[in-house]
Scaffold this active site. Structure first.
Site, PDB file in Angstrom:
ATOM      1  N   CYS A  24      18.212  73.039  31.990  1.00  0.00           N
ATOM      2  CA  CYS A  24      18.545  74.344  31.405  1.00  0.00           C
ATOM      3  C   CYS A  24      17.497  74.820  30.409  1.00  0.00           C
ATOM      4  CB  CYS A  24      19.916  74.290  30.736  1.00  0.00           C
ATOM      5  SG  CYS A  24      21.251  74.201  31.919  1.00  0.00           S
ATOM      6  N   LYS A  83      18.373  57.918  29.451  1.00  0.00           N
ATOM      7  CA  LYS A  83      19.750  58.342  29.220  1.00  0.00           C
ATOM      8  C   LYS A  83      20.651  57.147  28.867  1.00  0.00           C
ATOM      9  CE  LYS A  83      18.397  62.273  29.575  1.00  0.00           C
ATOM     10  NZ  LYS A  83      18.515  63.520  30.273  1.00  0.00           N
ATOM     11  N   TYR A 136      15.942  56.000  40.918  1.00  0.00           N
ATOM     12  CA  TYR A 136      15.519  57.332  40.485  1.00  0.00           C
ATOM     13  C   TYR A 136      15.853  57.654  39.032  1.00  0.00           C
ATOM     14  CZ  TYR A 136      14.081  62.156  41.024  1.00  0.00           C
ATOM     15  OH  TYR A 136      13.403  63.336  40.892  1.00  0.00           O
ATOM     16  N   SER A 188      21.224  69.490  31.266  1.00  0.00           N
ATOM     17  CA  SER A 188      20.116  69.126  32.147  1.00  0.00           C
ATOM     18  C   SER A 188      19.626  70.335  32.953  1.00  0.00           C
ATOM     19  CB  SER A 188      20.567  68.026  33.104  1.00  0.00           C
ATOM     20  OG  SER A 188      21.026  66.939  32.343  1.00  0.00           O
ATOM     21  N   ARG A 220      20.642  61.836  38.973  1.00  0.00           N
ATOM     22  CA  ARG A 220      21.644  60.994  38.319  1.00  0.00           C
ATOM     23  C   ARG A 220      22.949  61.043  39.103  1.00  0.00           C
ATOM     24  NH1 ARG A 220      23.493  63.073  34.423  1.00  0.00           N
ATOM     25  NH2 ARG A 220      22.253  64.954  34.180  1.00  0.00           N
ATOM     26  N   HIS A 267      20.959  64.878  23.091  1.00  0.00           N
ATOM     27  CA  HIS A 267      20.217  65.398  24.253  1.00  0.00           C
ATOM     28  C   HIS A 267      19.496  66.671  23.818  1.00  0.00           C
ATOM     29  CE1 HIS A 267      20.490  66.732  28.778  1.00  0.00           C
ATOM     30  NE2 HIS A 267      19.366  66.092  28.530  1.00  0.00           N
ATOM     31  N   ARG A 294      10.500  65.838  39.949  1.00  0.00           N
ATOM     32  CA  ARG A 294      10.070  65.722  38.545  1.00  0.00           C
ATOM     33  C   ARG A 294       8.653  65.185  38.422  1.00  0.00           C
ATOM     34  NH1 ARG A 294      14.447  66.276  34.312  1.00  0.00           N
ATOM     35  NH2 ARG A 294      16.245  66.884  35.517  1.00  0.00           N
ATOM     36  N   ASP A 344      13.491  66.087  25.357  1.00  0.00           N
ATOM     37  CA  ASP A 344      14.766  65.696  25.986  1.00  0.00           C
ATOM     38  C   ASP A 344      15.732  64.976  25.044  1.00  0.00           C
ATOM     39  OD1 ASP A 344      16.264  65.710  28.459  1.00  0.00           O
ATOM     40  OD2 ASP A 344      15.969  63.553  28.576  1.00  0.00           O
TER      41      ASP A 344
HETATM   42  P1  GTP Z   1      16.391  67.940  31.773  1.00  0.00           P
HETATM   43  O1  GTP Z   1      15.047  67.310  31.818  1.00  0.00           O
HETATM   44  O2  GTP Z   1      17.159  67.833  33.075  1.00  0.00           O
HETATM   45  O3  GTP Z   1      17.251  67.493  30.634  1.00  0.00           O
HETATM   46  O4  GTP Z   1      16.200  69.523  31.698  1.00  0.00           O
HETATM   47  P2  GTP Z   1      15.506  70.572  30.709  1.00  0.00           P
HETATM   48  O5  GTP Z   1      16.575  71.167  29.850  1.00  0.00           O
HETATM   49  O6  GTP Z   1      14.316  69.985  30.044  1.00  0.00           O
HETATM   50  O7  GTP Z   1      15.098  71.703  31.731  1.00  0.00           O
HETATM   51  P3  GTP Z   1      13.707  72.413  32.026  1.00  0.00           P
HETATM   52  O8  GTP Z   1      13.051  72.964  30.794  1.00  0.00           O
HETATM   53  O9  GTP Z   1      12.866  71.514  32.834  1.00  0.00           O
HETATM   54  O10 GTP Z   1      14.180  73.669  32.886  1.00  0.00           O
HETATM   55  C1  GTP Z   1      14.705  73.568  34.144  1.00  0.00           C
HETATM   56  C2  GTP Z   1      14.726  74.889  34.861  1.00  0.00           C
HETATM   57  O11 GTP Z   1      15.118  75.967  34.012  1.00  0.00           O
HETATM   58  C3  GTP Z   1      13.381  75.242  35.449  1.00  0.00           C
HETATM   59  O12 GTP Z   1      13.555  75.574  36.799  1.00  0.00           O
HETATM   60  C4  GTP Z   1      12.945  76.434  34.641  1.00  0.00           C
HETATM   61  O13 GTP Z   1      12.176  77.301  35.412  1.00  0.00           O
HETATM   62  C5  GTP Z   1      14.257  77.072  34.191  1.00  0.00           C
HETATM   63  N1  GTP Z   1      14.095  77.765  32.884  1.00  0.00           N
HETATM   64  C6  GTP Z   1      13.621  77.234  31.733  1.00  0.00           C
HETATM   65  N2  GTP Z   1      13.565  78.170  30.744  1.00  0.00           N
HETATM   66  C7  GTP Z   1      14.041  79.319  31.285  1.00  0.00           C
HETATM   67  C8  GTP Z   1      14.227  80.637  30.773  1.00  0.00           C
HETATM   68  O14 GTP Z   1      13.968  80.948  29.613  1.00  0.00           O
HETATM   69  N3  GTP Z   1      14.744  81.558  31.635  1.00  0.00           N
HETATM   70  C9  GTP Z   1      15.065  81.250  32.922  1.00  0.00           C
HETATM   71  N4  GTP Z   1      15.563  82.200  33.696  1.00  0.00           N
HETATM   72  N5  GTP Z   1      14.877  80.017  33.451  1.00  0.00           N
HETATM   73  C10 GTP Z   1      14.382  79.057  32.644  1.00  0.00           C
HETATM   74  C1  SPV Z   2      18.605  64.960  32.777  1.00  0.00           C
HETATM   75  O1  SPV Z   2      19.228  64.943  33.859  1.00  0.00           O
HETATM   76  O2  SPV Z   2      19.099  65.449  31.728  1.00  0.00           O
HETATM   77  C2  SPV Z   2      17.227  64.436  32.704  1.00  0.00           C
HETATM   78  C3  SPV Z   2      16.707  63.744  33.874  1.00  0.00           C
HETATM   79  O3  SPV Z   2      16.583  64.561  31.687  1.00  0.00           O
HETATM   80  S1  SPV Z   2      17.238  62.100  34.003  1.00  0.00           S
HETATM   81  O4  SPV Z   2      16.331  61.266  33.241  1.00  0.00           O
HETATM   82  O5  SPV Z   2      17.222  61.715  35.415  1.00  0.00           O
HETATM   83  O6  SPV Z   2      18.571  61.959  33.438  1.00  0.00           O
HETATM   84 MN    MN Z   3      17.794  65.523  30.030  1.00  0.00          MN
END
Ligand code: GTP
Ligand code: SPV
Ligand code: MN
Length: 632
Positions: free
Chosen positions: A290, A246, A237, A288, A98, A266, A405, A313
């Site tokens: 996290c 989003k 992308y 994001s 983004r 979110h 992704r 999400d």
């Molecule tokens: P968006 O799709 O961008 O909104 O992100 P999301 O919040 O769905 O993030 P996602 O669950 O895909 O996590 C992204 C990163 O955080 C990955 O690299 C995971 O390995 C890491 N992660 C997730 N949960 C944990 C956790 O409990 N501990 C740690 N250390 N890392 C974590």
């Molecule tokens: C984020 O960045 O929080 C995502 C990926 O979930 S995107 O759809 O590219 O915004």
């Molecule tokens: Mn997101």
């Protein structure tokens, strides 16, 4: 193309344009909606595509588009033995995430967009966009994608239509939304959100794309909250191009929610069942990359505890007639972060992406499978990186881009919740906020009431990730994990959250919690094992809601007593547990000062209730702070 029976010119209003139609596909006469017909006509006149394709969402249509993209080398089919019906796309260096500095909220007045959004006058922006979009689809097909956000027929759901010149977007939207004829049928003569997208690269006659088309010098991700329109130019992308996500489901929907009294957030949505079969639903907002996707698909290490997936999400939440807050996931797919995903960290994601998945910007193994950092130990020999390079050419690059992704259907997840498609949504008992904080914020604490919970949303901050262009690891405020996604003045957004206290019985609203999986020790290692062990924190929250887990009151909120958090078999030292569950009063007082400073940006729209909460926190901390003389 054998399956395309004819290219026809129909309907007087578009008589000079050709339409791609396939057996049983949507034809123009299906478009009963005047606004839709007029809009298609307008866009066709502006963008001058070679042909128009109205998407019906069928398997046949999808297969055709995938086949065409494989033929033009914009998709690589993965080996069917490892990943049936799955593909790899490679974007360009200049289009991987983004672009927040190119994202605009064009409200009627700058004051409606507020200090956290880029604002431009809507009329000026429209004329600039019209000049950019003029002729931008020459040499390309213009796809019209009708989609529903949420189960079709749900009173919380909404219809949108995306027009795009990217077949990659079409196939991703088919996974991410309920797309095609059904959505069109549901639209009838109602209103919809028009979402216009172009990669911004017109093609000369007879020319083909050389790689991933995008226009890095001219990216514009633009929202018109008053007229509920989206225009996106120059990027192909993720959230820049899959406009349902989003742009619609958060930025435009947050404005709708403010106008109509609901919430677009979110947030992941998960179901949690205890060993006695008692079930609750939680929603959680983390910035994001996290951990939302990971938590939503969690496989708990605790015997008898079961987590199910509703969404990873986005949550749309409305008060039900019974006074509870009900949530739907407006999406049908996941656009999840690949790096770090493994059978150890997220086995359910690994199961889900075994088939029917589009991977973007991951590595390709020699035998036609995908690979990324954190999937297993070492990259397989001769694995090409996300740009398609290998060996010396690839030395300074990771195998997968950090924001690589996968796009995959939620229904493919082994733990999908039975209520995933329920038009009523699911009743939310707890809302979690969190972010990446190496220090200060303990593992978990509980709010005292809705107002305090809203305050906790305002204080979310997190270290930057690769999900958006910008510095990685730098701490930034990200209230409610909505900083890049709130379509109006964030001060008004805080007031909107507070207003729920008065919309009904506040005791029926979810309880708010704050969590942090990312505390680190002095050497930079995570203190908390995270991932599946996060189920222990979910268990504590579940039992708090049931009144069976104890807590102690601290200046920041209620925290687990040493025995109420199930840490069995974790082998954490007493010192580590202490660090995870301590309120560092000095650090929190610094946090308060930082927040006072931050809150200033919201000016007059900042709600006095939140100022009061900050003062209460400060007073409680000062009360606990050992006087300097005592430390001597
Ligand atoms: P968006 O799709 O961008 O909104 O992100 P999301 O919040 O769905 O993030 P996602 O669950 O895909 O996590 C992204 C990163 O955080 C990955 O690299 C995971 O390995 C890491 N992660 C997730 N949960 C944990 C956790 O409990 N501990 C740690 N250390 N890392 C974590
Ligand atoms: C984020 O960045 O929080 C995502 C990926 O979930 S995107 O759809 O590219 O915004
Ligand atoms: Mn997101």
């Amino acid at each position: 193309m054998a399956s395309i029976k004819r290219v026809v010119s129909v309907f007087c209003f578009l008589s000079c344009f050709s339409f791609r139609e396939m057996d049983g596909s949507v034809v123009l006469k299906d478009l009963q909606n005047d606004k839709l017909r007029l809009w298609i006509e307008e866009v066709q006149e502006l963008c001058e595509p070679d042909q128009i394709h109205i998407c019906d969402g069928t398997e046949e249509e999808n297969a055709l588009l995938l086949k065409e993209m494989v033929e033009t080398k914009s998709l690589i089919p993965l080996h069917g033995k490892f990943r049936p019906n799955s593909f790899l796309a490679r974007s360009s260096f200049e289009d991987v995430a983004r672009v927040e500095d190119r994202t605009f909220i064009c409200s009627s007045s700058i004051d409606d967009a507020g200090p956290t959004n880029n604002w431009k006058d809507p009329n000026e922006m429209k004329s600039l966009l019209k000049s950019l979009f003029k002729g931008c689809m020459r040499g390309r097909t213009m796809y019209v994608i009708p989609f529903s956000m949420g189960p079709i027929g749900s009173s919380i759901a909404q219809i949108g239509v995306e027009i795009t010149d990217s077949p990659y977007v079409v196939c991703n939207m088919r996974i991410m939304t309920r797309m095609g004829r059904e959505a069109l049928n549901a639209l009838k003569d109602q209103d919809f959100v028009p979402c216009l997208h172009s990669v911004g690269v017109p093609l000369e006659a007879g020319k083909m794309d050389n790689g991933w088309p995008c226009n890095p010098q001219n990216k514009y991700i633009v929202h018109f909250p008053q007229t509920k329109e989206i225009w996106s130019y120059g990027s192909g992308y993720g959230g820049n191009a899959l406009l349902a996500k989003k742009c619609f489901a958060l930025r435009i929907a947050s404005q709708m929610g403010k106008e109509e009294g609901w919430l677009a957030e979110h947030m992941l949505i998960l179901g949690i069942e205890n060993p006695d079969g008692k079930k609750k639903y939680f929603a959680a907002a983390f910035p994001s990359a996290c951990g939302k996707t990971n938590l939503a698909m969690l496989q708990s290490s605790l015997p008898g505890w079961k987590i199910t997936l509703v969404g990873d999400d986005i949550a749309w939440m409305k008060l039900g007639e019974d006074g509870k807050l009900y949530a739907i996931n407006p999406e049908a797919g996941m656009f999840g972060v690949a790096p770090g995903t493994s059978f150890q960290t997220n086995p359910n994601a690994m199961e889900t992406i075994k088939s029917d998945t589009i991977f973007t910007n991951v590595g390709l193994t020699q035998d036609g499978d995908v690979w990324w950092e954190g999937m297993d130990k070492d990259p397989p020999k001769n694995c090409t990186n996300w740009l398609g390079d290998m060996g010396e050419a690839a030395l300074d690059q990771k195998i997968a881009h950090p924001n690589a992704r996968y796009t995959t259907p939620i229904k493919g997840c082994p733990t999908v919740d039975p209520a995933f498609d329920d038009p009523k949504g699911v009743p939310i008992s707890a809302i979690l906020f969190g972010g990446r904080r190496a220090s200060v914020v303990p593992l978990v604490f509980e709010s005292k009431n809705w107002r305090h919970g809203t305050f906790l949303g305002t204080i979310v901050s997190s270290e930057g990730t690769a999900a958006a262009n910008g510095p990685i690891g730098k701490l930034r405020h990200d209230p409610f994990a909505m900083l890049p996604f709130c379509g109006y003045h964030m001060g008004d957004y805080f007031s909107h959250w507070l207003s729920f206290e008065k919309r009904g019985d506040p005791s029926l609203l979810p309880t708010v919690y704050y969590v942090n999986w990312f505390l680190k020790d002095g050497s930079g290692s995570f203190l908390w094992p995270g991932f599946r062990e996060n189920g222990r924190v979910l268990k504590w929250i579940f039992e708090r809601l049931d009144g069976t887990a104890s807590a102690e009151s601290t200046p920041i909120g209620n925290m687990p007593t040493p025995t109420s958090l199930d840490l069995n078999d974790l082998n954490l030292s007493i010192e580590t547990v202490g660090k995870l569950l301590t309120v560092d009063v000095g650090a929190w007082l610094n946090e308060v000062e930082e927040l006072k400073n931050y809150y200033k940006i919201f000016g007059e729209k900042f709600p006095s209730e939140i100022v009061e909460e900050l003062h209460l926190l400060e007073a409680a901390l000062v009360d606990k702070n050992p006087k300097p003389t005592e430390s001597f």
